[in-house]
Write an enzyme that holds these catalytic residues in place. Sequence first.
Site, PDB file in Angstrom:
ATOM      1  N   VAL A 155      30.947  44.491  40.146  1.00  0.00           N
ATOM      2  CA  VAL A 155      31.632  43.282  40.588  1.00  0.00           C
ATOM      3  C   VAL A 155      30.631  42.231  41.067  1.00  0.00           C
ATOM      4  CG1 VAL A 155      31.977  44.179  42.943  1.00  0.00           C
ATOM      5  CG2 VAL A 155      33.501  42.414  42.073  1.00  0.00           C
ATOM      6  N   CYS A 156      30.953  40.970  40.771  1.00  0.00           N
ATOM      7  CA  CYS A 156      30.236  39.821  41.329  1.00  0.00           C
ATOM      8  C   CYS A 156      31.305  38.828  41.772  1.00  0.00           C
ATOM      9  CB  CYS A 156      29.245  39.226  40.326  1.00  0.00           C
ATOM     10  SG  CYS A 156      30.008  38.478  38.877  1.00  0.00           S
ATOM     11  N   LYS A 157      30.994  37.551  41.833  1.00  0.00           N
ATOM     12  CA  LYS A 157      31.990  36.573  42.295  1.00  0.00           C
ATOM     13  C   LYS A 157      33.086  36.343  41.263  1.00  0.00           C
ATOM     14  CE  LYS A 157      32.552  31.865  44.030  1.00  0.00           C
ATOM     15  NZ  LYS A 157      31.851  30.640  44.459  1.00  0.00           N
ATOM     16  N   MET A 214      35.175  39.164  42.526  1.00  0.00           N
ATOM     17  CA  MET A 214      35.699  39.150  43.897  1.00  0.00           C
ATOM     18  C   MET A 214      36.761  38.078  44.086  1.00  0.00           C
ATOM     19  SD  MET A 214      34.598  41.652  45.673  1.00  0.00           S
ATOM     20  CE  MET A 214      35.144  41.115  47.293  1.00  0.00           C
TER      21      MET A 214
END
Length: 110
Positions: free
Chosen positions: A61-63, A89
């Site tokens: 996961v990242c932004k 996210m």
Amino acid sequence: MRPFQVPTVSVQDLPAEPVLLDVREPDEWAAGHVEGAQHIPMNDIPRRTAELDQDTDLVVVCKVGGRSAQVTAYLNQQGYRATNLDGGMLAWAAARRPMVSDTSAPPAVI
């Protein structure tokens, strides 16, 4: 030749207790992250893969999902079982999933 397809999963389709690998930068992590997630910034992944369990299904996961898609592709090429969290996210927060913060402010995705 077809381009490599990065496996993805939506927040709604995550397993009950996913093993999350958060590849955002330290300031993003501090502002808000999933409790229990493992944090290794994207640029540190090549030298820190030994910290990852090769026998575990990882959800990266990242932004938004761009950096995590790159890390997912890399990890899968290295023999890991990794899936990208679609929407990152921002999707996690939009689904009102719990987050914690390392600051005095309420958890937020920055």
